[in-house]
Enzyme design. Structure first.
Site: not given
Length: 176
Positions: A119, A149, A151
């Site tokens: 990431k 990405f 998260d």
């Protein structure tokens, strides 16, 4: 700059950018690889002074020291050399970050297999591309090859959109 750093609504990469600016304005050589390689906890705390308490300060100190060491050992002390070495490939840059810096090597084991996220490495390439308008060292021919990405926000977005492939048990964990 100090007022912006102390605001409670400034966090993440913007906060780090503000701290970097604060360090530069205070004439602390935070962009110098030699300085980073030998950075002490006291020096880091001096840069952070007046900004509240940073979680995992010692781990972040180690990451900064590692950054300085690797830049000195492999890239003539210059982050620009690291980026240039990727020769216009975001994927090569991500691989170089993940292989050279432990703080960019985020991975997990799932059902006995290693799963790689990278990431921070992907965010670095994307942020550099965006900040430089896709020109110069930010000109990457393969930006579309970077993954999402993932998260803590991604599961929230997927759940809100009603398109999460995660099973019900996992969804319960998101809300707990």
């Amino acid at each position: 700059m100090g007022n912006l750093v102390q605001r409670k609504d400034v966090f993440g990469i913007l906060w780090i950018g503000c701290l970097s600016q604060k360090g530069l304005e205070s004439r602390i050589p935070i962009t110098d690889a030699s300085f980073l390689a030998s950075l002490t906890l006291k020096q880091l705390n001096d840069v952070l002074a007046g900004t509240g308490v940073l979680q995992l300060t010692e781990e972040r100190l180690w990451n900064l020291q590692e950054l300085g060491r690797v830049l000195l050992e492999k890239y003539q002390g210059q982050a620009s050399e690291l980026v240039a070495d990727a020769r216009g490939s975001a994927l090569k840059l991500v691989r170089a970050l993940a292989s050279g810096f432990s703080s960019f090597r985020d991975q997990a084991t799932y059902q006995g297999r290693k799963v790689f996220f990278y990431k921070r490495a992907q965010l670095f390439a994307a942020d550099l591309h965006g900040a430089l308008g896709g020109k110069g060292l930010g000109n990457f021919c393969d930006m579309k090859e970077l993954t999402a990405f993932a998260d803590y926000k991604l599961p929230q977005v997927l759940r809100h959109a009603g398109c999460s492939p995660i099973r019900r048990v996992s969804r319960r964990r998101w809300t707990e």
